[in-house]
Enzyme design. Structure first.
Site, short mmCIF file in Angstrom:
data_model
loop_
_atom_site.label_atom_id
_atom_site.label_comp_id
_atom_site.label_asym_id
_atom_site.label_seq_id
_atom_site.Cartn_x
_atom_site.Cartn_y
_atom_site.Cartn_z
N ASP A 37 73.70 6.78 50.75
CA ASP A 37 73.68 7.02 49.60
C ASP A 37 73.03 6.66 48.27
OD1 ASP A 37 76.43 8.27 47.61
OD2 ASP A 37 76.40 6.01 47.17
N GLU A 81 69.47 9.52 50.16
CA GLU A 81 69.94 10.55 48.81
C GLU A 81 69.63 9.93 47.81
OE1 GLU A 81 74.29 11.57 45.71
OE2 GLU A 81 73.36 9.75 46.06
C1 LIG Z 1 73.46 9.08 43.12
C2 LIG Z 1 74.56 8.46 42.87
O1 LIG Z 1 75.71 8.11 41.95
N1 LIG Z 1 75.35 9.03 44.12
C3 LIG Z 1 76.59 7.92 44.46
C4 LIG Z 1 75.99 5.88 44.45
O2 LIG Z 1 77.31 5.43 44.62
C5 LIG Z 1 77.89 5.61 43.14
C6 LIG Z 1 79.68 4.92 43.23
O3 LIG Z 1 79.65 4.54 44.22
C7 LIG Z 1 78.79 7.08 43.55
O4 LIG Z 1 79.63 7.57 43.03
C8 LIG Z 1 78.00 8.06 43.61
O5 LIG Z 1 78.10 9.76 44.31
#
Ligand SMILES: CC(=O)N[C@H]1CO[C@H](CO)[C@@H](O)[C@@H]1O
Ligand SMILES: *[C@@H]1O[C@H](CO)[C@@H](O)[C@H](O)[C@H]1NC(C)=O
Ligand SMILES: *[C@@H]1O[C@H](CO)[C@@H](O)[C@H](O)[C@H]1NC(C)=O
Ligand SMILES: *[C@@H]1O[C@H](CO)[C@@H](O)[C@H](O)[C@H]1NC(C)=O
Ligand SMILES: *[C@@H]1O[C@H](CO)[C@@H](O)[C@H](O)[C@H]1NC(C)=O
Ligand SMILES: *[C@@H]1O[C@H](CO)[C@@H](O)[C@H](O)[C@H]1NC(C)=O
Ligand SMILES: [Ca+2]
Ligand SMILES: [Ca+2]
Length: 599
Positions: free
Chosen positions: A243, A307
């Site tokens: 992530d 991601e």
């Molecule tokens: C791209 C993005 O924001 N991905 C995740 C990163 O972490 C945050 C906080 O945990 C998530 O809300 C996001 O979806």
């Protein structure tokens, strides 16, 4: 030896298929090209199916209105029947759920709302028994502020003192208010710095203040996270989706970011994130994670998908290179971006060709059409185009990623301010929450027309069920003669063929509104995907595509085309009549010079 057997099988298959199509008593002897490509691996063959655990299936006694791990296990036969061979679970880790589980309190434990470690082992066993792979979300950019590491870091306990990014106040304002070290903003708005009274320093949080960023400049942090990865590999998982990786590093000197767009609606987009986004060090850390995975890939590949939202050219660096690979693939959001503007044959063509043209040699493509962070595909592309978009994503070269519910064309639900759960929505306030909330695409899976769409027997579900569930659900689509789910299943079936697995790609726009591409591999049935994005009927001539014969046979078609086509019907390639908004998949005998022996 293996190759030889494959070639014999191939001739038999080819002959019977062709005989059926031609209906002639001619034996066609093709000389199959036995220069077979490297056999594909599990993560290349099957679509990867994203399950959002909070909304998949509630199995608690009494029901609590929240999906859980045993609930997912109870739906595995459904997943298997879809033709999906890999599941990716959004976070199931122990978490105070300030950000739907992306705020992790213990990287090695399961959130009680989802179940126990035993439930996880049971799921893992049941998944693997069905020949399916299990991929977990891995959230390396930060932990929850309730994580033990953070608690100890606040107290400057060894070795945790520098596990997070701490900085002194730049100064103190009126009433001794501490002034943050710089102007960095959180993705969710406001300063990225939060004062900690106990340690008398600021800590950095690129997301919520409950999500302090881990300090990857500290080698101990990287070591810890590699151990976390190994922990789950030891539990039998087959890979990870990493992530928000672009947020792993920040400028060491904490330099201010420049204002890029003062008028941007959200505060985060106003700055140019030169010092907090996609720093070169990110790739070094990801390469370390990849090494952990490769060490565990002796018997079957453990995969890494990353991601990060950025332009395609920059994203390609996430593949690494042959000697130093990084991700098996960085998730490709080009089709999602294309659908946020006016959707035309041209915009989809550009999304596909830009990706393919930038792809490093030997790298494997992938196609994402929806996820838990973006409006549902049916809502973005329009419900009429649901099947057509699945056709495009599932038959292109590469791995498609399907967000649960996209196989039945689920749509965004209307979630009121009172029902809003997503922090991004709550932070925006009652007037603007709809613009930011990701709740509409996270509502419960629609299984049947019963109470709460078969998701839960609770009086209330954590997010409301979309009101369209009585007509839009799995059960009714399985009972209908033609439906989104039936198209989806045919597409997963087609993915097992040589042309789709290893064939070439030839993509074009015809008559302005029609996107057409072929997948051809010599010696095997070919496929052509034809999608009309215009509201009106268009007739196209596809005979000029490479290796295209005069005739083809209907393989599958959009539900919007149910009145115009029947499966296996033969159609003339010189005049393919496409009603408005829909897609068609045809199969054909590719024209290659061949030796024909008449008996
Ligand atoms: C791209 C993005 O924001 N991905 C995740 C990163 O972490 C945050 C906080 O945990 C998530 O809300 C996001 O979806
Ligand atoms: C691969 O399988 C063998 C035999 O089952 C086993 O001993 C070995 O530990 C496995 N390797 C890994 C990395 O899991
Ligand atoms: C592959 O990437 C590594 C790490 O960035 C780099 O050192 C190496 O030169 C690259 N190799 C090639 C052939 O580009
Ligand atoms: C969207 O595309 C269609 C053609 O498919 C065009 O007629 C229309 O003007 C476009 N709309 C916008 C806002 O660009
Ligand atoms: C639903 O609400 C009714 C009436 O308030 C109550 O009797 C019942 O126990 C509730 N059921 C569940 C599963 O919570
Ligand atoms: C098929 O195409 C060939 C040329 O490739 C042409 O000679 C022939 O007439 C066509 N047959 C039909 C039935 O259209
Ligand atoms: Ca539950
Ligand atoms: Ca970070």
């Amino acid at each position: 030896m293996w190759v030889r057997i494959r070639c014999i099988l191939l001739v038999v298959y080819w002959t019977s298929w062709l005989t059926m199509l031609a209906g002639a008593i001619t034996l066609v002897l093709v000389t199959p090209k036995c220069s077979v490509a490297d056999p594909l691996e599990w993560w290349q063959i099957s679509p990867i199916y994203q399950v959002y655990p909070l909304s998949y299936q509630d199995s608690s006694h009494p029901p609590d209105g929240v999906g859980d791990i045993p609930g997912i296990e109870s739906r595995l036969d459904y997943i298997k029947d879809l033709g999906v061979g890999a599941i990716w679970l959004s976070p199931i880790y122990k978490s105070p759920m300030k950000d739907s589980g992306y705020d992790i309190q213990d990287f090695r434990d399961i959130a009680p709302v989802f179940g126990t470690m035993d439930d996880f082992h049971s799921l893992s066993k049941a998944v693997h028994k069905r020949g399916i792979k299990l991929v977990l979300d891995f959230v390396p950019n930060h932990s929850s502020n309730l994580h033990e590491w953070f608690q100890k870091s606040v107290k400057r306990e060894v070795p945790y003192a520098d596990y997070y990014i701490w900085a002194d106040a730049k100064g103190f304002g009126t009433e001794a208010t501490p002034i943050p070290p710089n102007n960095w903003r959180s993705v969710f708005g406001g300063s990225a710095w939060e004062w900690n009274q106990e340690r008398r320093q600021f800590y950095l949080h690129q997301f919520l203040k409950e999500q302090p960023d881990l300090n990857y400049r500290n080698p101990l942090v990287l070591e810890e996270m590699k151990n976390v990865m190994q922990f789950w590999l030891d539990q039998g998982v087959d890979g990870f989706r990493l992530d928000a990786v672009a947020h792993l590093f920040e400028d060491e000197d904490l330099r201010d970011e420049m204002v890029k767009d003062e008028d941007a609606t959200d505060e985060y987009s106003q700055l140019d994130h030169k010092y907090t986004f996609n720093l070169p060090e990110v790739l070094d850390v990801l390469r370390e994670f990849r090494i952990v995975l490769d060490k565990n890939s002796e018997n079957a590949t453990k995969i890494m998908m990353t991601e990060a939202y950025m332009p395609v050219e920059k994203l390609m660096a996430y593949y690494g290179n042959k000697s130093h690979p990084i991700a098996h693939f960085p998730l490709n959001f080009a089709l999602i971006s294309a659908s946020q503007k006016n959707i035309t044959a041209q915009s989809i063509y550009t999304a596909v060709s830009t990706w393919m043209n930038n792809l490093p040699k030997g790298a494997w493509p992938n196609w994402v059409i929806g996820n838990h962070d973006n409006s549902r595909a049916a809502t973005r592309f329009g419900a009429e185009l649901v099947d057509a978009i699945n056709m495009i994503a599932l038959l292109l070269p590469g791995t498609p990623v399907t967000y649960n519910g996209e196989e039945i064309g689920m749509e965004d639900a209307d979630v009121s301010w009172e029902q809003t759960k997503d922090t991004a929505g709550i932070n925006a306030g009652p007037k603007k929450y709809k613009q930011f909330s990701r709740d509409p695409e996270r509502t419960p899976m629609q299984w049947d027309a019963g109470i709460n769409a078969g998701f839960s027997n609770a009086n209330q579900t954590w997010l409301p069920v979309n009101t369209n569930y009585k007509t839009l659900n799995v059960e009714s689509q399985l009972n209908e003669k033609w439906s989104h789910i039936k198209v989806y299943k045919q597409l997963t079936e087609a993915r097992k063929t040589e042309a789709i697995m290893n064939g070439g790609l030839d993509i074009h726009i015809l008559e302005d509104s029609v996107l057409v591409y072929t997948r051809v591999r010599e010696g095997f049935p070919g496929y052509v995907v034809v999608v009309n994005f215009a509201p009106d009927t268009v007739t196209v001539d596809i005979t000029n595509l490479a290796h295209m014969p005069n005739e083809s046979s209907v393989y599958t078609f959009s539900t919007t085309y149910a009145h115009s086509f029947t499966a296996k019907k033969r159609i003339s390639n010189s005049a393919v009549v496409l009603p408005g908004k829909g897609g068609l998949v045809l199969t054909f005998v590719p024209d290659f010079p061949k030796e024909v022996i008449s008996l």
